[in-house]
Design an enzyme around this catalytic site. Structure first.
Site, PDB file in Angstrom:
ATOM      1  N   LYS A  79       6.210 -32.590  -4.176  1.00  0.00           N
ATOM      2  CA  LYS A  79       5.495 -31.676  -3.283  1.00  0.00           C
ATOM      3  C   LYS A  79       6.534 -31.220  -2.272  1.00  0.00           C
ATOM      4  O   LYS A  79       7.005 -32.012  -1.451  1.00  0.00           O
ATOM      5  CB  LYS A  79       4.334 -32.359  -2.577  1.00  0.00           C
ATOM      6  CG  LYS A  79       3.622 -31.394  -1.636  1.00  0.00           C
ATOM      7  CD  LYS A  79       2.712 -32.090  -0.663  1.00  0.00           C
ATOM      8  CE  LYS A  79       2.097 -31.093   0.307  1.00  0.00           C
ATOM      9  NZ  LYS A  79       3.058 -30.586   1.300  1.00  0.00           N
TER      10      LYS A  79
ATOM     11  N   GLY B 160       8.688 -38.987   6.265  1.00  0.00           N
ATOM     12  CA  GLY B 160       7.989 -38.151   7.239  1.00  0.00           C
ATOM     13  C   GLY B 160       7.388 -38.989   8.343  1.00  0.00           C
ATOM     14  O   GLY B 160       7.947 -40.016   8.728  1.00  0.00           O
ATOM     15  N   SER B 161       6.220 -38.565   8.812  1.00  0.00           N
ATOM     16  CA  SER B 161       5.621 -39.209   9.980  1.00  0.00           C
ATOM     17  C   SER B 161       4.931 -40.515   9.606  1.00  0.00           C
ATOM     18  O   SER B 161       4.558 -40.734   8.457  1.00  0.00           O
ATOM     19  CB  SER B 161       4.589 -38.271  10.607  1.00  0.00           C
ATOM     20  OG  SER B 161       3.514 -38.068   9.704  1.00  0.00           O
ATOM     21  N   ARG B 162       4.720 -41.352  10.608  1.00  0.00           N
ATOM     22  CA  ARG B 162       3.994 -42.599  10.375  1.00  0.00           C
ATOM     23  C   ARG B 162       2.552 -42.290   9.954  1.00  0.00           C
ATOM     24  O   ARG B 162       2.021 -42.913   9.043  1.00  0.00           O
ATOM     25  CB  ARG B 162       3.986 -43.457  11.652  1.00  0.00           C
ATOM     26  CG  ARG B 162       3.448 -44.846  11.381  1.00  0.00           C
ATOM     27  CD  ARG B 162       3.223 -45.690  12.618  1.00  0.00           C
ATOM     28  NE  ARG B 162       4.374 -45.858  13.481  1.00  0.00           N
ATOM     29  CZ  ARG B 162       4.443 -46.824  14.417  1.00  0.00           C
ATOM     30  NH1 ARG B 162       3.462 -47.688  14.562  1.00  0.00           N
ATOM     31  NH2 ARG B 162       5.485 -46.898  15.200  1.00  0.00           N
TER      32      ARG B 162
ATOM     33  N   GLY C 161       1.358 -39.572   8.427  1.00  0.00           N
ATOM     34  CA  GLY C 161       1.313 -39.060   7.054  1.00  0.00           C
ATOM     35  C   GLY C 161       1.582 -40.167   6.045  1.00  0.00           C
ATOM     36  O   GLY C 161       0.871 -40.302   5.046  1.00  0.00           O
ATOM     37  N   GLY C 162       2.601 -40.982   6.323  1.00  0.00           N
ATOM     38  CA  GLY C 162       2.941 -42.064   5.398  1.00  0.00           C
ATOM     39  C   GLY C 162       1.794 -43.043   5.236  1.00  0.00           C
ATOM     40  O   GLY C 162       1.449 -43.433   4.118  1.00  0.00           O
TER      41      GLY C 162
ATOM     42  N   GLU D  47       9.164 -43.822   4.131  1.00  0.00           N
ATOM     43  CA  GLU D  47      10.101 -44.015   5.234  1.00  0.00           C
ATOM     44  C   GLU D  47       9.523 -43.228   6.395  1.00  0.00           C
ATOM     45  O   GLU D  47       9.326 -42.019   6.288  1.00  0.00           O
ATOM     46  CB  GLU D  47      11.483 -43.501   4.819  1.00  0.00           C
ATOM     47  CG  GLU D  47      12.574 -43.926   5.755  1.00  0.00           C
ATOM     48  CD  GLU D  47      13.257 -42.738   6.347  1.00  0.00           C
ATOM     49  OE1 GLU D  47      12.954 -42.439   7.519  1.00  0.00           O
ATOM     50  OE2 GLU D  47      14.070 -42.126   5.657  1.00  0.00           O
TER      51      GLU D  47
ATOM     52  N   CYS E 167      16.103 -39.428  11.155  1.00  0.00           N
ATOM     53  CA  CYS E 167      15.375 -40.703  11.203  1.00  0.00           C
ATOM     54  C   CYS E 167      16.220 -41.802  11.820  1.00  0.00           C
ATOM     55  O   CYS E 167      15.693 -42.822  12.253  1.00  0.00           O
ATOM     56  CB  CYS E 167      14.891 -41.097   9.823  1.00  0.00           C
ATOM     57  SG  CYS E 167      15.954 -40.572   8.501  1.00  0.00           S
TER      58      CYS E 167
ATOM     59  N   GLU F 254       8.677 -43.659  18.502  1.00  0.00           N
ATOM     60  CA  GLU F 254       9.656 -42.624  18.182  1.00  0.00           C
ATOM     61  C   GLU F 254       9.268 -41.297  18.829  1.00  0.00           C
ATOM     62  O   GLU F 254       8.114 -40.880  18.762  1.00  0.00           O
ATOM     63  CB  GLU F 254       9.714 -42.430  16.657  1.00  0.00           C
ATOM     64  CG  GLU F 254      10.661 -41.317  16.218  1.00  0.00           C
ATOM     65  CD  GLU F 254      10.579 -41.029  14.713  1.00  0.00           C
ATOM     66  OE1 GLU F 254       9.471 -40.939  14.169  1.00  0.00           O
ATOM     67  OE2 GLU F 254      11.648 -40.903  14.095  1.00  0.00           O
TER      68      GLU F 254
HETATM   69  P1  NAP Z   1       4.556 -35.195   7.956  1.00  0.00           P
HETATM   70  O1  NAP Z   1       3.567 -34.516   8.809  1.00  0.00           O
HETATM   71  O2  NAP Z   1       4.405 -36.634   7.764  1.00  0.00           O
HETATM   72  O3  NAP Z   1       4.543 -34.451   6.540  1.00  0.00           O
HETATM   73  C1  NAP Z   1       5.400 -34.824   5.465  1.00  0.00           C
HETATM   74  C2  NAP Z   1       4.749 -34.429   4.143  1.00  0.00           C
HETATM   75  O4  NAP Z   1       3.615 -35.244   3.908  1.00  0.00           O
HETATM   76  C3  NAP Z   1       4.245 -32.999   4.114  1.00  0.00           C
HETATM   77  O5  NAP Z   1       4.421 -32.492   2.813  1.00  0.00           O
HETATM   78  C4  NAP Z   1       2.788 -33.156   4.431  1.00  0.00           C
HETATM   79  O6  NAP Z   1       2.010 -32.146   3.850  1.00  0.00           O
HETATM   80  C5  NAP Z   1       2.452 -34.465   3.755  1.00  0.00           C
HETATM   81  N1  NAP Z   1       1.333 -35.144   4.411  1.00  0.00           N
HETATM   82  C6  NAP Z   1       1.286 -35.504   5.715  1.00  0.00           C
HETATM   83  N2  NAP Z   1       0.120 -36.118   5.982  1.00  0.00           N
HETATM   84  C7  NAP Z   1      -0.585 -36.136   4.815  1.00  0.00           C
HETATM   85  C8  NAP Z   1      -1.876 -36.612   4.455  1.00  0.00           C
HETATM   86  N3  NAP Z   1      -2.678 -37.195   5.345  1.00  0.00           N
HETATM   87  N4  NAP Z   1      -2.283 -36.458   3.175  1.00  0.00           N
HETATM   88  C9  NAP Z   1      -1.472 -35.856   2.274  1.00  0.00           C
HETATM   89  N5  NAP Z   1      -0.252 -35.359   2.566  1.00  0.00           N
HETATM   90  C10 NAP Z   1       0.195 -35.499   3.818  1.00  0.00           C
HETATM   91  O7  NAP Z   1       6.019 -34.983   8.520  1.00  0.00           O
HETATM   92  P2  NAP Z   1       6.796 -33.674   8.976  1.00  0.00           P
HETATM   93  O8  NAP Z   1       6.036 -32.447   8.658  1.00  0.00           O
HETATM   94  O9  NAP Z   1       8.118 -33.787   8.397  1.00  0.00           O
HETATM   95  O10 NAP Z   1       6.986 -33.809  10.540  1.00  0.00           O
HETATM   96  C11 NAP Z   1       5.978 -34.189  11.438  1.00  0.00           C
HETATM   97  C12 NAP Z   1       6.442 -35.368  12.263  1.00  0.00           C
HETATM   98  O11 NAP Z   1       6.903 -36.405  11.383  1.00  0.00           O
HETATM   99  C13 NAP Z   1       7.624 -35.127  13.157  1.00  0.00           C
HETATM  100  O12 NAP Z   1       7.279 -34.569  14.372  1.00  0.00           O
HETATM  101  C14 NAP Z   1       8.194 -36.518  13.293  1.00  0.00           C
HETATM  102  O13 NAP Z   1       7.530 -37.204  14.304  1.00  0.00           O
HETATM  103  C15 NAP Z   1       7.916 -37.181  12.000  1.00  0.00           C
HETATM  104  N6  NAP Z   1       9.077 -37.268  11.087  1.00  0.00           N
HETATM  105  C16 NAP Z   1       9.774 -38.418  11.067  1.00  0.00           C
HETATM  106  C17 NAP Z   1      10.849 -38.543  10.213  1.00  0.00           C
HETATM  107  C18 NAP Z   1      11.620 -39.802  10.151  1.00  0.00           C
HETATM  108  O14 NAP Z   1      12.484 -39.896   9.298  1.00  0.00           O
HETATM  109  N7  NAP Z   1      11.367 -40.767  10.972  1.00  0.00           N
HETATM  110  C19 NAP Z   1      11.233 -37.504   9.378  1.00  0.00           C
HETATM  111  C20 NAP Z   1      10.496 -36.326   9.428  1.00  0.00           C
HETATM  112  C21 NAP Z   1       9.416 -36.239  10.287  1.00  0.00           C
HETATM  113  P3  NAP Z   1       1.501 -30.897   4.724  1.00  0.00           P
HETATM  114  O15 NAP Z   1       2.587 -30.510   5.650  1.00  0.00           O
HETATM  115  O16 NAP Z   1       1.201 -29.899   3.663  1.00  0.00           O
HETATM  116  O17 NAP Z   1       0.307 -31.388   5.445  1.00  0.00           O
END
Ligand code: NAP
Length: 543
Positions: free
Chosen positions: A192, A249-251, A253-254, A273, A310, A402
């Site tokens: 995805k 990605g985010s905690r 989302g993960g 992660e 990260c 974070e």
């Molecule tokens: P994200 O919101 O976690 O999204 C990453 C992926 O997961 C996207 O494709 C998103 O799809 C999908 N997703 C998220 N929540 C989901 C759910 N409930 N069900 C199904 N799929 C889901 O991360 P991001 O867009 O990269 O950034 C947002 C925040 O994540 C940042 O502000 C930061 O705090 C954190 N982040 C942390 C790291 C790290 O390595 N620590 C890296 C990147 C981001 P959709 O976008 O289509 O919803």
């Protein structure tokens, strides 16, 4: 539904499902240039549950043929993906910069990291140690009962869903570490793409597809779905043909994906992660010796890629002493000199501002520096540096979280005992860094002994940003750094996430997998009765 492929580097807005180009039917979304706020063409078709089903079906159909490919075919395939990416590097770099605002140097480094990572896994597959071939030969004469002949190897788990990361459009996205390690393991992949860089995803996806065709692999070996709805990711993770998930990605989302995977009738592992603050410890000898250099190094690590890494150091612990003020002053000066860079998306910029607002609202936290203000950026990421005390850190959980972007907190700690209390309270981390001089070794030994329980990687006299991809690297750690602390998402051992051990008991030689036969023609690295076999390949074993 199926459209002809226009060219290897064309961006059409379509998803790649097996051999077909598929326009998602749930509407259209666009990438946005985070530097200018401009909408980028073309529109991308939103995929949903129907396309997730098609892609999972394709991956499942490909699984039997793909898992049966020889290590040489798989290795050559991974090398071809790297070569195909290099062939479109110019167009790719331009689109990455448009979609992410990342500077050219960073894009070039990340491209090299991505292709290097694919080639690393080609070497891993050829070497054969990943198969963990083990032989405990039977002993019919053993008393009181005969010992059976037991042989073990690892097999791929099945199709893997990979979620592209916003902050690594190449190295943690379509052909990034999760995809490379899954393909190396013999697992088809459904990616995805991250909706912030869909054009980048399509260019890389077409490069992977070209390599699939070149090696005459089943079309469903690789699939790419584009979309912005969480329904799409949810449909993938809950599809019965998907057998494991890689996520960065985010905690929030993960964890949502971990929960969805656990609620399936047949639960599957999610290798997520998620978040880390990557603590740095500056010991007194190091501070006395080089406070200014430490301040410069810290500011560069904290603000590089607008802090959207990260491994960004978000907390710096300093044992209070005569040199602490010198460090704080030098770090403040260095941070003030940093120009704002664009954040990856408006959403990430908003989350960053909210995180900075939270730090500002804590009474015991003082803002000591912010980066240069101004410029026409649509989503600016202004650096912010804060200072607090060890007591405040222990009392307020918000200081442990974070803040994704160029912000960090320096924590002044009164003595080593308080420092130990703080380390005991730290959440799981991807990294922990200690700066020391020879006079600090006593404190450092005690600290490192505690920190190995907290973090996946310990660094001495360096900075956590910049993750080397190799055989010994660990990019993982206890929760919330990851959902699976026994694994790494970077480096050769990342392949283990997508493998499962199988033991073969008393199986006749002609029915055994090649690598478990006594006369294995490939001479793969393996263990006999728990010890490496005498070197049969020139690549390991007893020496
Ligand atoms: P994200 O919101 O976690 O999204 C990453 C992926 O997961 C996207 O494709 C998103 O799809 C999908 N997703 C998220 N929540 C989901 C759910 N409930 N069900 C199904 N799929 C889901 O991360 P991001 O867009 O990269 O950034 C947002 C925040 O994540 C940042 O502000 C930061 O705090 C954190 N982040 C942390 C790291 C790290 O390595 N620590 C890296 C990147 C981001 P959709 O976008 O289509 O919803």
């Amino acid at each position: 539904m199926a459209e002809p492929v226009e060219s290897a580097m064309s961006v059409t807005g379509r998803s790649l499902v097996g051999a077909a180009d598929v326009m998602g039917t749930g509407g259209t979304f666009h990438a946005v240039d985070p530097a200018t706020g401009a909408r980028l063409e073309p529109g991308f078709g939103e995929c949903g549950t129907a396309e997730a089903e098609q892609a999972a079906e394709q991956a499942w159909q490909a699984f039997d043929a793909y898992r049966s490919t020889t290590p040489e075919v798989r290795a050559a395939f991974l090398e071809s993906i790297a070569a195909e990416i290099e062939d479109v590097a110019l167009a790719l770099a331009a689109r990455v910069q448009e979609e992410t605002g990342l500077p050219a140097g960073r894009v070039a480094t990340e491209t090299a990291r991505t292709t290097g990572q694919l080639r690393l896994f080609a070497g891993v597959v050829r070497d054969g140690a990943w198969r963990q071939a083990r032989i405990d030969a039977g002993d019919p004469d053993r008393e009181p009962v005969p010992r059976p002949d037991i042989r073990q190897r690892s097999v791929p788990v099945g199709p893997v869903a990979v979620f592209g990361a916003s902050n690594f459009p190449l190295a943690f996205s379509v052909a990034g570490g999760d995809t490379a390690s899954a393909l190396a393991a013999g697992a088809p992949v459904v990616v995805k793409g991250h909706p912030a860089h869909p054009g980048t995803a399509e260019i890389v996806g077409r490069a992977v597809r070209a390599a699939v065709r070149k090696h005459d692999l089943p079309a469903g070996t690789f699939n790419l779905l584009q979309g912005t709805s969480t329904d799409l990711g949810h449909a993938l993770v809950t599809h019965p043909y998907i057998r494991a998930v890689g996520f960065t990605g985010s905690r929030r989302g993960g964890l949502a994906l971990v929960e969805a995977a656990a609620r399936r009738p047949v639960p599957i592992p999610v290798y997520a992660e998620m978040s880390a603050v990557n603590p740095v410890f500056l010991l007194p000898g190091a501070l006395a010796e080089r406070a200014a250099a430490l301040a410069a190094g810290f500011a560069a690590s904290m603000t590089g890629s607008a802090g959207q890494l990260c491994t960004k150091p978000g907390l710096v612990f300093v044992l209070d002493g005569p040199d602490t003020d010198r460090f704080v002053a030098a770090a403040s000066e260095a941070v003030r000199a940093v120009a704002p860079a664009p954040m990856l998306s408006a959403g990430i910029a908003a989350a960053y501002e909210s995180g900075v607002g939270t730090l500002r609202s804590i009474g015991a936290v003082e803002e000591v520096a912010r980066g240069a203000i101004g410029g026409p950026l649509a989503s600016p990421g202004e650096p912010h540096l804060f200072v607090t005390t060890g007591e405040a850190f222990l009392a307020d959980g918000r200081l442990h979280e974070e803040v994704f972007g160029p912000a960090a907190v320096i924590v002044r700690v009164r003595d080593e005992q308080r420092l130990t209390e703080i380390v005991e309270r730290l959440e799981g981390q991807l990294t922990a860094t200690v700066h020391l001089s020879p006079g600090d070794h006593g404190t450092a030994a005690r600290l490192l002994d505690r920190l190995e329980l907290v973090a996946g990687r310990l660094i001495v006299n360096g900075w956590p940003t910049g993750v080397e991809v190799g055989h010994a690297m660990v990019h993982g750690g206890p929760f919330p750094a990851t959902s699976a602390p026994a694994t790494t998402s970077v480096g050769a051992r990342a392949i283990e996430r997508f493998l499962r051990p199988v033991a073969y008991q008393d199986v006749p030689a002609d029915l055994l997998p090649r690598e478990l036969r006594d006369d294995d023609p490939d001479g793969a690295v393996r263990w006999r009765d728990g010890r490496p076999e005498t070197d049969r390949t020139g690549r390991g074993g007893d020496r």
